[in-house]
Design a protein around this motif. Sequence first.
Motif: not given
Length: 119
Positions: A10-11, A15-16, A20-21, A49-51
């Motif tokens: 969730r963190l 953050l994403n 966001s780009p 999933c971080p990847f």
Amino acid sequence: MKMVRWILGRLILILNAVFSPKGLAREADKQQEVNNEVKKLALYQFEACPFCVKVRRSAKRLNLPLETRDAKVSPWEQELIEQGGARKVPCLRIEKENSDIEWMYESNDIIAYLEKRFA
């Protein structure tokens, strides 16, 4: 351990969303060409999933409307295992011109492929 993963996931998502780009700017006709090419791709992933987040951020940076498929959902999970060979994410399904299907695992390989093809 499951709770720690859930909290970290969730963190990562928060953050994403906050950082966001920006997407790559293209002329309308060029973007339409890219959109048509991207229809031949599908990203099998888990939301937190971080990847997978890394690959989605790269796709957003390249302004690619990439279809994402949740590999925890039955039809997509089954397709990933049966056709891709493993329940491992992220995995990019690439439909080739001759209708062959390539399954690409590893976030760095997927990002390199997307950058080479669409940057």
